[in-house]
Write a protein that holds these residues in place. Structure first.
Motif, PDB file in Angstrom:
ATOM      1  N   LEU A  52       0.923  -1.076  -0.029  1.00 60.94           N
ATOM      2  CA  LEU A  52      -0.059  -0.081  -0.021  1.00 60.94           C
ATOM      3  C   LEU A  52       0.829   1.362   0.049  1.00 60.94           C
ATOM      4  N   GLU A  56      -2.245   2.683  -3.501  1.00 62.78           N
ATOM      5  CA  GLU A  56      -2.912   3.017  -2.470  1.00 62.78           C
ATOM      6  C   GLU A  56      -4.247   1.935  -2.195  1.00 62.78           C
ATOM      7  N   SER A 128      -8.096   7.739  -5.300  1.00 65.39           N
ATOM      8  CA  SER A 128      -7.908   9.231  -4.950  1.00 65.39           C
ATOM      9  C   SER A 128      -8.247   9.845  -6.369  1.00 65.39           C
TER      10      SER A 128
END
Length: 221
Positions: A52, A56, A128
């Motif tokens: 990670l 992500e 994101s």
């Protein structure tokens, strides 16, 4: 594989590429839906928290892989179109040749089609804004390259090339979901063959969809 702690940008890039290559190898064995972060971590030899640090989420890694595989495929498609489309033929013949090459080439990219099929509904979630921005920039760049290849062999398509290419990739992703029936469905088809009348062959279905799209989008003479 095992790694020492990455202390430089070069080492981090090596680690990142190893994670992507492991993800790619997993997709040669299983569909996108079965790829998990836990199994990826185990295969790459890193704790999940370490993975990670580079991606992500599972989806972020798969989006990067989608962009990488698309770039590689387009380089192959360039050569395939050059050998499969006769620039001296009339527009409709070149459209048919383009559909032949594109459907054959895309149908052979089963992992890529699976990734395209998961792109909008799965992969672009749980990531994101920055990851989506990077992916969209790469995707638009690849789409422009693909449009340029098609336009080179079928200039009559003009400004509609990118829209056509987008539709072709979406169709590849959508149709691929129907080409690998689960065991229960295969059992039904075997016991009652009449129910398999619309079982999808990816290349055949793609060719029909692509040539239909091309004929519809070409300007009328």
């Amino acid at each position: 594989m095992t790694f020492q702690r990455a202390r430089s940008e070069e080492q981090r890039e090596v680690r990142r590429r190893a994670i992507l290559e492991t993800t790619s190898a997993m997709l040669d064995e299983m569909p996108v839906a079965e790829v998990t972060l836990n199994e990826l971590s185990r295969r790459v030899g890193l704790a999940k928290t370490a993975v990670l640090r580079y991606f992500e989420s599972r989806e972020a890694a798969l989006l990067d892989l989608l962009d990488d595989r698309t770039t590689t495929w387009l380089a192959e498609l360039d050569q395939e179109l050059a050998h499969g489309v006769d620039l001296n033929r009339p527009a409709m013949e070149r459209a048919e040749q383009t559909a032949d090459v594109l459907s054959r080439s895309l149908a052979a990219q089963t992992v890529l089609c699976d990734l395209f099929g998961a792109q909008g509904g799965v992969l672009e979630h749980n990531v994101s804004v920055e990851v989506v921005r990077r992916h969209k920039r790469a995707a638009l760049g690849n789409l422009a390259v693909m449009a340029g290849l098609v336009r080179r062999h079928l200039p009559e398509i003009g400004d509609n090339a990118e829209l056509f290419c987008l539709h072709a990739l979406i169709m590849g992703g959508a149709l691929s979901a129907y080409t690998s029936p689960p065991p229960s469905l295969l059992a039904v088809y075997e016991s009652e063959p009449a129910l398999a009348v619309h079982h999808v062959d990816l290349r055949t279905a793609l060719r029909l969809a692509i040539i239909t799209s091309l004929v519809g989008i070409l300007p009328r003479s």
